[in-house]
Design a protein around this motif. Sequence first.
Motif, PDB file in Angstrom:
ATOM      1  N   LEU A 161      54.667 -20.354  74.610  1.00  0.00           N
ATOM      2  CA  LEU A 161      54.968 -19.568  73.420  1.00  0.00           C
ATOM      3  C   LEU A 161      55.692 -20.106  72.376  1.00  0.00           C
ATOM      4  O   LEU A 161      56.002 -19.474  71.085  1.00  0.00           O
ATOM      5  CB  LEU A 161      56.161 -18.304  73.825  1.00  0.00           C
ATOM      6  CG  LEU A 161      55.493 -17.242  75.039  1.00  0.00           C
ATOM      7  CD1 LEU A 161      56.577 -16.172  75.253  1.00  0.00           C
ATOM      8  CD2 LEU A 161      54.321 -16.822  74.256  1.00  0.00           C
ATOM      9  N   LEU A 162      55.818 -21.810  72.441  1.00  0.00           N
ATOM     10  CA  LEU A 162      56.021 -22.286  71.313  1.00  0.00           C
ATOM     11  C   LEU A 162      54.830 -22.313  70.333  1.00  0.00           C
ATOM     12  O   LEU A 162      55.171 -22.780  69.239  1.00  0.00           O
ATOM     13  CB  LEU A 162      56.710 -23.671  71.426  1.00  0.00           C
ATOM     14  CG  LEU A 162      58.046 -23.823  72.355  1.00  0.00           C
ATOM     15  CD1 LEU A 162      58.086 -25.163  72.890  1.00  0.00           C
ATOM     16  CD2 LEU A 162      58.894 -23.257  71.714  1.00  0.00           C
ATOM     17  N   ARG A 163      53.600 -22.360  70.762  1.00  0.00           N
ATOM     18  CA  ARG A 163      52.521 -22.138  69.877  1.00  0.00           C
ATOM     19  C   ARG A 163      52.679 -21.143  68.819  1.00  0.00           C
ATOM     20  O   ARG A 163      53.285 -19.955  68.991  1.00  0.00           O
ATOM     21  CB  ARG A 163      51.116 -22.004  70.629  1.00  0.00           C
ATOM     22  CG  ARG A 163      51.070 -22.970  71.753  1.00  0.00           C
ATOM     23  CD  ARG A 163      50.125 -22.539  72.822  1.00  0.00           C
ATOM     24  NE  ARG A 163      48.749 -22.703  72.029  1.00  0.00           N
ATOM     25  CZ  ARG A 163      47.958 -23.737  72.192  1.00  0.00           C
ATOM     26  NH1 ARG A 163      48.323 -24.898  72.769  1.00  0.00           N
ATOM     27  NH2 ARG A 163      46.814 -23.762  71.614  1.00  0.00           N
ATOM     28  N   GLU A 164      51.884 -21.520  67.841  1.00  0.00           N
ATOM     29  CA  GLU A 164      51.985 -20.253  66.605  1.00  0.00           C
ATOM     30  C   GLU A 164      50.880 -19.234  66.923  1.00  0.00           C
ATOM     31  O   GLU A 164      50.873 -18.069  66.005  1.00  0.00           O
ATOM     32  CB  GLU A 164      51.463 -21.043  65.242  1.00  0.00           C
ATOM     33  CG  GLU A 164      52.518 -22.047  64.835  1.00  0.00           C
ATOM     34  CD  GLU A 164      53.813 -21.308  64.513  1.00  0.00           C
ATOM     35  OE1 GLU A 164      54.001 -20.364  64.113  1.00  0.00           O
ATOM     36  OE2 GLU A 164      54.876 -22.091  65.048  1.00  0.00           O
ATOM     37  N   GLU A 165      50.150 -19.180  67.798  1.00  0.00           N
ATOM     38  CA  GLU A 165      49.000 -18.181  68.074  1.00  0.00           C
ATOM     39  C   GLU A 165      49.657 -16.911  68.720  1.00  0.00           C
ATOM     40  O   GLU A 165      50.688 -17.070  69.378  1.00  0.00           O
ATOM     41  CB  GLU A 165      47.800 -18.639  68.961  1.00  0.00           C
ATOM     42  CG  GLU A 165      47.271 -19.776  68.626  1.00  0.00           C
ATOM     43  CD  GLU A 165      46.338 -20.460  69.710  1.00  0.00           C
ATOM     44  OE1 GLU A 165      45.368 -19.666  70.016  1.00  0.00           O
ATOM     45  OE2 GLU A 165      46.603 -21.586  70.013  1.00  0.00           O
ATOM     46  N   GLU A 166      49.202 -15.673  68.430  1.00  0.00           N
ATOM     47  CA  GLU A 166      49.491 -14.503  68.986  1.00  0.00           C
ATOM     48  C   GLU A 166      48.857 -14.470  70.380  1.00  0.00           C
ATOM     49  O   GLU A 166      47.486 -14.324  70.082  1.00  0.00           O
ATOM     50  CB  GLU A 166      49.639 -13.448  68.031  1.00  0.00           C
ATOM     51  CG  GLU A 166      50.578 -13.319  67.087  1.00  0.00           C
ATOM     52  CD  GLU A 166      51.767 -12.981  67.643  1.00  0.00           C
ATOM     53  OE1 GLU A 166      51.959 -12.033  68.444  1.00  0.00           O
ATOM     54  OE2 GLU A 166      52.957 -13.343  67.065  1.00  0.00           O
ATOM     55  N   PHE A 167      49.260 -14.100  71.452  1.00  0.00           N
ATOM     56  CA  PHE A 167      48.533 -13.574  72.588  1.00  0.00           C
ATOM     57  C   PHE A 167      48.935 -12.318  72.800  1.00  0.00           C
ATOM     58  O   PHE A 167      49.966 -12.057  72.864  1.00  0.00           O
ATOM     59  CB  PHE A 167      49.045 -14.633  73.692  1.00  0.00           C
ATOM     60  CG  PHE A 167      48.539 -15.986  73.498  1.00  0.00           C
ATOM     61  CD1 PHE A 167      47.296 -16.577  73.640  1.00  0.00           C
ATOM     62  CD2 PHE A 167      49.540 -17.157  72.797  1.00  0.00           C
ATOM     63  CE1 PHE A 167      47.118 -17.838  73.252  1.00  0.00           C
ATOM     64  CE2 PHE A 167      49.259 -18.290  72.385  1.00  0.00           C
ATOM     65  CZ  PHE A 167      47.732 -18.732  72.675  1.00  0.00           C
ATOM     66  N   THR A 168      48.173 -11.443  73.655  1.00  0.00           N
ATOM     67  CA  THR A 168      48.171 -10.065  74.295  1.00  0.00           C
ATOM     68  C   THR A 168      48.900 -10.146  75.662  1.00  0.00           C
ATOM     69  O   THR A 168      49.182  -9.026  75.960  1.00  0.00           O
ATOM     70  CB  THR A 168      46.852  -9.232  73.897  1.00  0.00           C
ATOM     71  OG1 THR A 168      45.984 -10.127  74.771  1.00  0.00           O
ATOM     72  CG2 THR A 168      46.480  -9.137  72.464  1.00  0.00           C
ATOM     73  N   GLU A 170      50.866 -12.908  78.814  1.00  0.00           N
ATOM     74  CA  GLU A 170      51.577 -14.054  79.066  1.00  0.00           C
ATOM     75  C   GLU A 170      50.549 -15.102  79.701  1.00  0.00           C
ATOM     76  O   GLU A 170      50.522 -16.284  79.431  1.00  0.00           O
ATOM     77  CB  GLU A 170      52.709 -13.963  80.104  1.00  0.00           C
ATOM     78  CG  GLU A 170      53.692 -13.129  79.831  1.00  0.00           C
ATOM     79  CD  GLU A 170      53.448 -11.449  79.793  1.00  0.00           C
ATOM     80  OE1 GLU A 170      53.070 -11.195  80.751  1.00  0.00           O
ATOM     81  OE2 GLU A 170      53.379 -11.039  78.528  1.00  0.00           O
ATOM     82  N   SER A 171      49.700 -14.829  80.617  1.00  0.00           N
ATOM     83  CA  SER A 171      48.814 -15.721  81.209  1.00  0.00           C
ATOM     84  C   SER A 171      47.888 -16.329  80.126  1.00  0.00           C
ATOM     85  O   SER A 171      47.486 -17.832  80.153  1.00  0.00           O
ATOM     86  CB  SER A 171      47.751 -15.258  82.233  1.00  0.00           C
ATOM     87  OG  SER A 171      46.757 -14.147  81.653  1.00  0.00           O
ATOM     88  N   SER A 172      47.281 -15.664  78.968  1.00  0.00           N
ATOM     89  CA  SER A 172      46.399 -16.042  77.996  1.00  0.00           C
ATOM     90  C   SER A 172      47.270 -17.337  77.301  1.00  0.00           C
ATOM     91  O   SER A 172      46.690 -18.397  76.993  1.00  0.00           O
ATOM     92  CB  SER A 172      46.008 -15.256  77.006  1.00  0.00           C
ATOM     93  OG  SER A 172      45.210 -14.310  77.636  1.00  0.00           O
ATOM     94  N   ALA A 173      48.585 -17.104  76.888  1.00  0.00           N
ATOM     95  CA  ALA A 173      49.323 -18.072  76.292  1.00  0.00           C
ATOM     96  C   ALA A 173      49.390 -19.412  77.064  1.00  0.00           C
ATOM     97  O   ALA A 173      49.339 -20.388  76.530  1.00  0.00           O
ATOM     98  CB  ALA A 173      50.662 -17.482  75.986  1.00  0.00           C
ATOM     99  N   ILE A 174      49.620 -19.239  78.431  1.00  0.00           N
ATOM    100  CA  ILE A 174      49.872 -20.337  79.307  1.00  0.00           C
ATOM    101  C   ILE A 174      48.521 -21.159  79.374  1.00  0.00           C
ATOM    102  O   ILE A 174      48.731 -22.458  79.490  1.00  0.00           O
ATOM    103  CB  ILE A 174      50.380 -19.823  80.703  1.00  0.00           C
ATOM    104  CG1 ILE A 174      51.840 -19.196  80.651  1.00  0.00           C
ATOM    105  CG2 ILE A 174      50.335 -21.057  81.740  1.00  0.00           C
ATOM    106  CD1 ILE A 174      52.349 -18.768  81.773  1.00  0.00           C
ATOM    107  N   VAL A 175      47.568 -20.447  79.759  1.00  0.00           N
ATOM    108  CA  VAL A 175      46.117 -21.146  79.960  1.00  0.00           C
ATOM    109  C   VAL A 175      45.832 -22.051  78.582  1.00  0.00           C
ATOM    110  O   VAL A 175      45.458 -23.138  78.600  1.00  0.00           O
ATOM    111  CB  VAL A 175      45.236 -20.189  79.977  1.00  0.00           C
ATOM    112  CG1 VAL A 175      44.005 -20.919  79.773  1.00  0.00           C
ATOM    113  CG2 VAL A 175      45.428 -19.612  81.628  1.00  0.00           C
ATOM    114  N   ALA A 176      46.090 -21.416  77.410  1.00  0.00           N
ATOM    115  CA  ALA A 176      45.719 -22.003  76.171  1.00  0.00           C
ATOM    116  C   ALA A 176      46.909 -23.092  75.963  1.00  0.00           C
ATOM    117  O   ALA A 176      46.257 -24.012  75.096  1.00  0.00           O
ATOM    118  CB  ALA A 176      46.193 -21.144  75.039  1.00  0.00           C
TER     119      ALA A 176
END
Length: 373
Positions: A161-168, A170-176
Motif C-alpha cells: 500500500l506504499l504504492r500510488e496505485e488504487e486497488f479494490t 488487498e490481494s491485488s495490491a500485494i500481487v502488484a
Amino acid sequence: MHTITLILLAAGSSSRFELDIKKQWLRVGDRPLWHFVADRCEKTGYFDKIIITSSLDDIEFMKNYADYTFVEGGQTRQQSLKNSLLHVDTEYVLVSDVARSCIDEAFLKKIISHVGKSDAVVPYLNITDTIVYDDKTIDRERVKRVQTPQLSLTTALKSALLREEEFTDESSAIVANGGSREFILGQESAHKITHIEDLKKLSCLSAPSSDTLSGVGFDVHAFDDKGEMFLGGIKIDSEYGFLAHSDGDVAIHALIDALLGAAGMGDIGMMFPDNDVKYKGADSKELLGTLVTKLRHFGFVIVNVDITIAAEKPRIGNYKMAMRKKISSILGIDAQRVNIKATTTEKLGFIGRGEGVGVIANANLKYFDWTKI
C-alpha cells in the motif's frame, strides 16, 4: 501461534444504498450492523485486536457501543485501510467490509487455516453466467468473483500500500508489489450489502427492535434587551431577545437535547459547543436540521415530540400553530406529531418575575425498519 488483527471497514457514505440511513447503522435487534458484525467475529476468539474504520462524524457515537479500536477512515477504501494499518502490530491482518455481514465462524476458520501459505489468502466464487468483455465472450472458467475477508501478511500489505496505485482489494495490491496469493473457494452467504435489495439475500440479519426510545430536554435562557427573539423557530414580536451564544431559541435547544437523549447521543453542548465561534449567533433551526440529518444517518426515525414552554412573557398563544408547522417541517413529520404547550409559573421564580423562559421537551424515536422496504 500466529497473531491476527481484524479490520472492519465501515467508513463509507453508503451513496449507492439509496436511503438516508448509512447501511452500517441498520439495526439488527437493537445493535447497529457494524457492531453486530464485529461481535460475531469477536466471539470466534480468532483475533488479538479488532479495528473499526469510520467517518469522523460516527466515531464518538460508535464508542458508546463497544471498546474496539476506532480509526478515522479516508476518502477511499484504500486510504481507510492504510489509516487502520498504522494501528496493526500483529503478524497477520484479516480485512473485511462491514457490509459483508453474514460471515460465519466456519468461513473465518477456513480462511485462517491457510495462514502462512502465501502473502494473501483470498476467497472467491465461480462464475456460472456467460461473460462478455469488450463485446467478446471470454472463458468464464478463468474469471473469479473475489470476496472479503482476505487474510494478509501484515508486512506484505503495508509494503504494497506504499504504492500510488488504487486497488479494490488487498490481494491485488500485494500481487502488484511482487507478493503471492492463494485463492480458496468462498461462500455465497458472504454476500455484500451494496443496494437495498441485497438485504433480502442475507438470512443472518434479524429485524430491528420495535422499542420506542424516549428522551427529555430542558433549557432556560434569560432575556436580553438586544437582538430579536426566536422561539420554536418563529420570530416573536418582542422588544427583547435571549442572552445566548446562538440565537437563543430555548424551545429548539430543549428539543435538540430531547432528541439527543432518546438516541443516546449526549447533549447539545457536546454537539454544538457554546465556546465554538462557528456557532456564535447560529440559527437554531439549522442546528436542529443538522441533528435530524444525523439521526437519519444513524438509523433513527422521529415518532413525535412534545414541548412545554414556561413563560410569563411574551405571550405565545398566537404563535403555537406556526411553531408546530415550522418544527414539523424540520423534523420531517406531520404537524399533529408536534405538540406545543404554554404555561406560566404563577409568578414564581425567575420565570415568574419575567426574567426569562424555560422549556421542557420530550421526544420519541424508533429504529428504521429496513424489513419493510
